[in-house]
Design a protein around this motif. Structure first.
Motif, PDB file in Angstrom:
ATOM      1  N   VAL A 176     111.244  50.590 106.711  1.00 51.03           N
ATOM      2  CA  VAL A 176     112.291  49.588 106.907  1.00 51.03           C
ATOM      3  C   VAL A 176     112.769  49.576 108.349  1.00 51.03           C
ATOM      4  CG1 VAL A 176     114.659  48.961 106.315  1.00 51.03           C
ATOM      5  CG2 VAL A 176     113.033  49.578 104.512  1.00 51.03           C
ATOM      6  N   ARG A 177     112.989  50.761 108.918  1.00 53.04           N
ATOM      7  CA  ARG A 177     113.500  50.795 110.288  1.00 53.04           C
ATOM      8  C   ARG A 177     112.448  50.340 111.296  1.00 53.04           C
ATOM      9  NH1 ARG A 177     117.352  56.255 109.903  1.00 53.04           N
ATOM     10  NH2 ARG A 177     119.085  55.137 108.883  1.00 53.04           N
ATOM     11  N   ASP A 178     111.195  50.678 111.053  1.00 50.11           N
ATOM     12  CA  ASP A 178     110.143  50.195 111.945  1.00 50.11           C
ATOM     13  C   ASP A 178     110.078  48.676 111.919  1.00 50.11           C
ATOM     14  OD1 ASP A 178     107.564  50.575 113.556  1.00 50.11           O
ATOM     15  OD2 ASP A 178     106.812  49.462 111.823  1.00 50.11           O
ATOM     16  N   HIS A 179     110.338  48.105 110.762  1.00 44.21           N
ATOM     17  CA  HIS A 179     110.249  46.647 110.602  1.00 44.21           C
ATOM     18  C   HIS A 179     111.505  45.947 111.123  1.00 44.21           C
ATOM     19  CE1 HIS A 179     108.739  42.938 108.827  1.00 44.21           C
ATOM     20  NE2 HIS A 179     109.920  42.738 108.289  1.00 44.21           N
ATOM     21  N   TYR A 180     112.655  46.314 110.590  1.00 40.84           N
ATOM     22  CA  TYR A 180     113.865  45.559 110.868  1.00 40.84           C
ATOM     23  C   TYR A 180     114.589  45.986 112.146  1.00 40.84           C
ATOM     24  CZ  TYR A 180     113.242  43.624 106.230  1.00 40.84           C
ATOM     25  OH  TYR A 180     112.724  42.976 105.133  1.00 40.84           O
ATOM     26  N   ASP A 181     114.258  47.149 112.679  1.00 44.15           N
ATOM     27  CA  ASP A 181     114.876  47.580 113.932  1.00 44.15           C
ATOM     28  C   ASP A 181     113.985  47.273 115.132  1.00 44.15           C
ATOM     29  OD1 ASP A 181     117.205  48.450 112.795  1.00 44.15           O
ATOM     30  OD2 ASP A 181     116.628  50.550 112.675  1.00 44.15           O
ATOM     31  N   ARG A 182     112.974  46.410 114.939  1.00 41.25           N
ATOM     32  CA  ARG A 182     112.069  46.074 116.038  1.00 41.25           C
ATOM     33  C   ARG A 182     112.846  45.471 117.201  1.00 41.25           C
ATOM     34  NH1 ARG A 182     108.204  43.093 113.425  1.00 41.25           N
ATOM     35  NH2 ARG A 182     107.264  45.109 112.913  1.00 41.25           N
ATOM     36  N   GLY A 183     113.788  44.625 116.883  1.00 39.98           N
ATOM     37  CA  GLY A 183     114.583  43.961 117.915  1.00 39.98           C
ATOM     38  C   GLY A 183     115.211  42.714 117.333  1.00 39.98           C
ATOM     39  N   TRP A 401     109.300  29.657 115.621  1.00 37.67           N
ATOM     40  CA  TRP A 401     108.428  30.667 116.231  1.00 37.67           C
ATOM     41  C   TRP A 401     107.559  30.037 117.313  1.00 37.67           C
ATOM     42  CZ3 TRP A 401     108.708  35.671 116.433  1.00 37.67           C
ATOM     43  CH2 TRP A 401     107.595  36.451 116.769  1.00 37.67           C
ATOM     44  N   LEU A 402     106.993  28.884 117.024  1.00 34.89           N
ATOM     45  CA  LEU A 402     106.163  28.204 118.011  1.00 34.89           C
ATOM     46  C   LEU A 402     106.986  27.786 119.229  1.00 34.89           C
ATOM     47  CD1 LEU A 402     103.839  25.891 115.873  1.00 34.89           C
ATOM     48  CD2 LEU A 402     103.424  28.224 116.672  1.00 34.89           C
ATOM     49  N   LYS A 403     108.211  27.373 118.986  1.00 41.67           N
ATOM     50  CA  LYS A 403     109.097  26.946 120.072  1.00 41.67           C
ATOM     51  C   LYS A 403     109.403  28.103 121.023  1.00 41.67           C
ATOM     52  CE  LYS A 403     113.305  26.044 118.888  1.00 41.67           C
ATOM     53  NZ  LYS A 403     114.444  25.383 118.208  1.00 41.67           N
ATOM     54  N   ASN A 404     109.409  29.340 120.482  1.00 39.62           N
ATOM     55  CA  ASN A 404     109.731  30.518 121.292  1.00 39.62           C
ATOM     56  C   ASN A 404     108.490  31.328 121.656  1.00 39.62           C
ATOM     57  OD1 ASN A 404     112.790  30.576 121.415  1.00 39.62           O
ATOM     58  ND2 ASN A 404     112.477  30.384 119.211  1.00 39.62           N
ATOM     59  N   LYS A 405     107.342  30.680 121.629  1.00 40.13           N
ATOM     60  CA  LYS A 405     106.054  31.337 121.875  1.00 40.13           C
ATOM     61  C   LYS A 405     106.029  32.105 123.200  1.00 40.13           C
ATOM     62  CE  LYS A 405     101.125  30.122 122.266  1.00 40.13           C
ATOM     63  NZ  LYS A 405     100.153  29.008 122.104  1.00 40.13           N
ATOM     64  N   ALA A 406     106.440  31.477 124.285  1.00 36.01           N
ATOM     65  CA  ALA A 406     106.368  32.112 125.604  1.00 36.01           C
ATOM     66  C   ALA A 406     107.255  33.349 125.689  1.00 36.01           C
ATOM     67  CB  ALA A 406     106.754  31.108 126.686  1.00 36.01           C
ATOM     68  N   VAL A 407     108.448  33.261 125.118  1.00 38.47           N
ATOM     69  CA  VAL A 407     109.399  34.379 125.151  1.00 38.47           C
ATOM     70  C   VAL A 407     108.854  35.568 124.367  1.00 38.47           C
ATOM     71  CG1 VAL A 407     111.719  35.127 124.506  1.00 38.47           C
ATOM     72  CG2 VAL A 407     111.354  32.840 125.442  1.00 38.47           C
ATOM     73  N   ILE A 408     108.313  35.305 123.168  1.00 34.77           N
ATOM     74  CA  ILE A 408     107.784  36.382 122.331  1.00 34.77           C
ATOM     75  C   ILE A 408     106.580  37.040 122.993  1.00 34.77           C
ATOM     76  CG2 ILE A 408     106.595  36.862 120.149  1.00 34.77           C
ATOM     77  CD1 ILE A 408     109.592  36.638 119.874  1.00 34.77           C
ATOM     78  N   LYS A 409     105.680  36.240 123.515  1.00 42.25           N
ATOM     79  CA  LYS A 409     104.483  36.802 124.157  1.00 42.25           C
ATOM     80  C   LYS A 409     104.853  37.676 125.349  1.00 42.25           C
ATOM     81  CE  LYS A 409     100.787  33.556 122.998  1.00 42.25           C
ATOM     82  NZ  LYS A 409      99.744  32.666 123.559  1.00 42.25           N
ATOM     83  N   LYS A 411     107.615  39.450 125.884  1.00 38.36           N
ATOM     84  CA  LYS A 411     108.255  40.726 125.543  1.00 38.36           C
ATOM     85  C   LYS A 411     107.444  41.559 124.558  1.00 38.36           C
ATOM     86  CE  LYS A 411     112.531  42.874 123.998  1.00 38.36           C
ATOM     87  NZ  LYS A 411     113.962  42.692 123.680  1.00 38.36           N
ATOM     88  N   TYR A 412     106.833  40.907 123.560  1.00 36.78           N
ATOM     89  CA  TYR A 412     106.186  41.653 122.481  1.00 36.78           C
ATOM     90  C   TYR A 412     104.661  41.563 122.501  1.00 36.78           C
ATOM     91  CZ  TYR A 412     110.862  42.168 120.543  1.00 36.78           C
ATOM     92  OH  TYR A 412     112.188  42.497 120.351  1.00 36.78           O
ATOM     93  N   GLY A 413     104.123  40.678 123.321  1.00 36.59           N
ATOM     94  CA  GLY A 413     102.680  40.615 123.465  1.00 36.59           C
ATOM     95  C   GLY A 413     102.004  39.590 122.562  1.00 36.59           C
ATOM     96  N   GLU A 414     100.747  39.305 122.889  1.00 39.86           N
ATOM     97  CA  GLU A 414      99.956  38.311 122.172  1.00 39.86           C
ATOM     98  C   GLU A 414      99.755  38.675 120.711  1.00 39.86           C
ATOM     99  OE1 GLU A 414      97.705  34.835 121.675  1.00 39.86           O
ATOM    100  OE2 GLU A 414      98.705  35.449 123.524  1.00 39.86           O
ATOM    101  N   ARG A 415      99.505  39.961 120.421  1.00 39.14           N
ATOM    102  CA  ARG A 415      99.179  40.373 119.053  1.00 39.14           C
ATOM    103  C   ARG A 415     100.333  40.101 118.090  1.00 39.14           C
ATOM    104  NH1 ARG A 415      95.681  43.420 116.067  1.00 39.14           N
ATOM    105  NH2 ARG A 415      96.584  44.704 114.400  1.00 39.14           N
ATOM    106  N   ARG A 418     100.677  36.429 117.358  1.00 39.68           N
ATOM    107  CA  ARG A 418      99.645  35.919 116.463  1.00 39.68           C
ATOM    108  C   ARG A 418      99.861  36.361 115.018  1.00 39.68           C
ATOM    109  NH1 ARG A 418      93.675  35.234 119.103  1.00 39.68           N
ATOM    110  NH2 ARG A 418      94.311  34.172 121.014  1.00 39.68           N
ATOM    111  N   ILE A 419     100.289  37.606 114.829  1.00 33.59           N
ATOM    112  CA  ILE A 419     100.531  38.085 113.460  1.00 33.59           C
ATOM    113  C   ILE A 419     101.596  37.232 112.773  1.00 33.59           C
ATOM    114  CG2 ILE A 419     101.465  39.994 112.089  1.00 33.59           C
ATOM    115  CD1 ILE A 419     100.128  41.926 114.070  1.00 33.59           C
ATOM    116  N   TRP A 420     102.698  36.986 113.473  1.00 36.43           N
ATOM    117  CA  TRP A 420     103.790  36.212 112.853  1.00 36.43           C
ATOM    118  C   TRP A 420     103.450  34.726 112.773  1.00 36.43           C
ATOM    119  CZ3 TRP A 420     105.381  40.843 111.997  1.00 36.43           C
ATOM    120  CH2 TRP A 420     106.504  41.055 111.189  1.00 36.43           C
TER     121      TRP A 420
END
Length: 462
Positions: A176-183, A401-409, A411-415, A418-420
């Motif tokens: 749970v913490r690995d998932h929900y405490d990601r950021g 998610w698509l709207k925030n594509k650049a921001v996510i990539k 900080k969190y990377g391409e992988r 793509r997963i989300w």
């Protein structure tokens, strides 16, 4: 006929493009499987000259490989539940670009790629897509096949089953913490300002209600179903980022929220203070098994009980019963797979277990959930299927998610992007077509003294 491309910012529900049924339970032969599962060990005993006492041992040892081989074979050769019509009939190359040489040799033209092979390669950037992910997946039966691969079988046997049987406090806490405490910013990128990670409710199908509107619709419906009133002691188990806790407090309840995720707990407390209800909201950062023993008028559990696990579910419900006042009400919102299954459901479910909600194995069909409630001493007052509402909710998460594509990539990377991207696009379809759905249950203690007349004027639909 090419692939139909949609504007996913204007529809209330993701439009149905191809109404295709896959291979599933309708033609699955339990007797044939039982015959093979029992016939193989019997043949081994007879042909090897072993004592018949060895039959149970050999049957046990061969059951798992027989089960795996039978299902892999059946998924590949069996007829779909309905004839597959309306597909474009395009070669694989019209949909995706395979950059890995070995994969390209195996999958090309009309040779369909297993869905699990596709998404693993896509996450690893060995495959790129030639269109919007949701548009691609709407046409998935044209280029993908739905079989249980060796890697998924390995995951099921070596990780899913052990975790299902164990569900220790440490396991649940870590997952749970690995998932929900990601950021918080990771989740805000698709959940928006509401920060509600559960299904909303659409009230006006003729216009595209905003994500904020459908989530507030859900909160209003939930508190209405609970008959929440000023002064109620209200427990929200798995309170997430606190939207329900704050909403209930604004409506006059004294709220206790429980979450095991540290960042969520802090977010909840800050949210309550920002909304001026800090004095009426108590947040406990703890395992649900450690909740203090006290009585509550109303209890909610919104898409958290899946993480409890199948083997601990009955104990969890009995714990709820002890926490509930004799005339109290429980609201449960739970997601689960359908009983009339297709192999695609399992392919998606194993993906979810590996990448999105590890440990959430208590996602069974509705009949199992009702059985558990009744065994624990509850009476089910009402059940609503809100699967199509969930599809509409995830659809909006996907566009965010698509709207925030650049921001996510960045900080969190391409992988992670793509997963989300795959998760949200595919889940929009899965919930819409009923592979997995979501139910709202209202229950109370099955006691003679419970006032059942209070439900007479309640809203009868979601």
């Amino acid at each position: 006929m090419g692939v139909l491309k949609q504007d996913h910012t204007k529809h209330t529900f993701a439009p149905k493009v191809h109404l295709v049924e896959g291979v599933g339970n309708e033609f699955f032969s339990k007797s044939l499987f039982a015959g093979i599962a029992l016939g193989l060990p019997l043949a081994i005993v007879l042909l090897s000259g072993l004592s018949f006492n060895w039959f149970p041992v050999i049957a046990l040892l061969t059951f798992v490989p027989v089960f795996a081989v039978f299902n892999i074979t059946y998924a590949n050769v069996a007829d779909p539940i309905r004839p597959q019509r309306g597909l474009a009939g395009l070669p694989l190359e019209e949909y995706i670009t395979i950059k890995d040489i070995s994969l390209k040799k195996s999958y090309n033209g009309k040779n369909k790629i297993p869905m699990e092979t596709f998404f693993e390669a896509y996450f690893a950037e060995k495959i790129d897509i030639k269109m919007d992910m949701l548009d691609l997946l709407e046409a998935r039966h044209d280029w993908a096949k739905f079989v249980i691969t060796i890697s998924q079988a390995k995951f099921f046997l070596t990780q899913w089953i052990p975790e299902t049987l164990w569900h220790s406090r440490k396991q649940d806490e870590d997952q749970v913490r690995d998932h929900y405490d990601r950021g918080d910013d990771f989740y805000e990128a698709f959940l928006g300002d509401t920060m509600v990670y559960t299904s909303g409710i659409v009230l006006d199908p003729k216009r595209r209600e905003t994500l904020e509107e459908i989530q507030q619709n859900k909160l209003d419906l939930l508190t209405s179903k609970l008959l929440l009133k000023k002064g109620d002691k209200f427990l929200d188990i798995g309170c997430g980022w606190g939207a329900l806790a704050v909403d209930a407090a604004k409506k006059g309840a004294n709220v206790t929220g429980v979450t095991i995720a540290r960042k969520q707990a802090k977010y909840c407390e800050d949210r309550a203070e920002r909304n001026g209800v800090g004095k009426n909201v108590r947040i406990l950062c703890m395992d649900y098994r450690d909740m203090p023993i006290e009585k509550f008028d109303k209890i909610s559990c919104v898409e958290m009980s899946e993480h409890v696990g199948i083997l601990r579910y009955q104990t969890f419900l009995r714990q709820l019963r002890e926490l509930l006042d004799d005339d109290g009400i429980v609201f449960m919102q739970i997601a689960g797979l359908r009983r009339a299954w297709q192999y695609e459901d399992f392919v998606w479910g194993l993906f979810m277990a590996k990448y999105i909600f590890p440990g959430a194995d208590a996602s069974p069909p509705l009949n199992w959930v009702i059985e558990q409630f009744e065994r624990a001493g509850f009476e089910i007052q009402s059940v609503d299927n809100i699967g199509v509402h969930y599809s509409a909710t995830i659809y909006r998460w996907y566009t965010n998610w698509l709207k925030n594509k650049a921001v996510i990539k960045k900080k969190y990377g391409e992988r992670w992007f793509r997963i989300w991207e795959f998760f949200l696009a595919y889940s929009t379809i899965i919930a819409r077509q009923g592979s997995a759905t979501c139910y709202q249950l209202i229950a109370h203690k099955n006691l003679n003294a419970v006032d059942r007349t209070r439900y007479v004027s309640r809203r009868l639909y979601a």
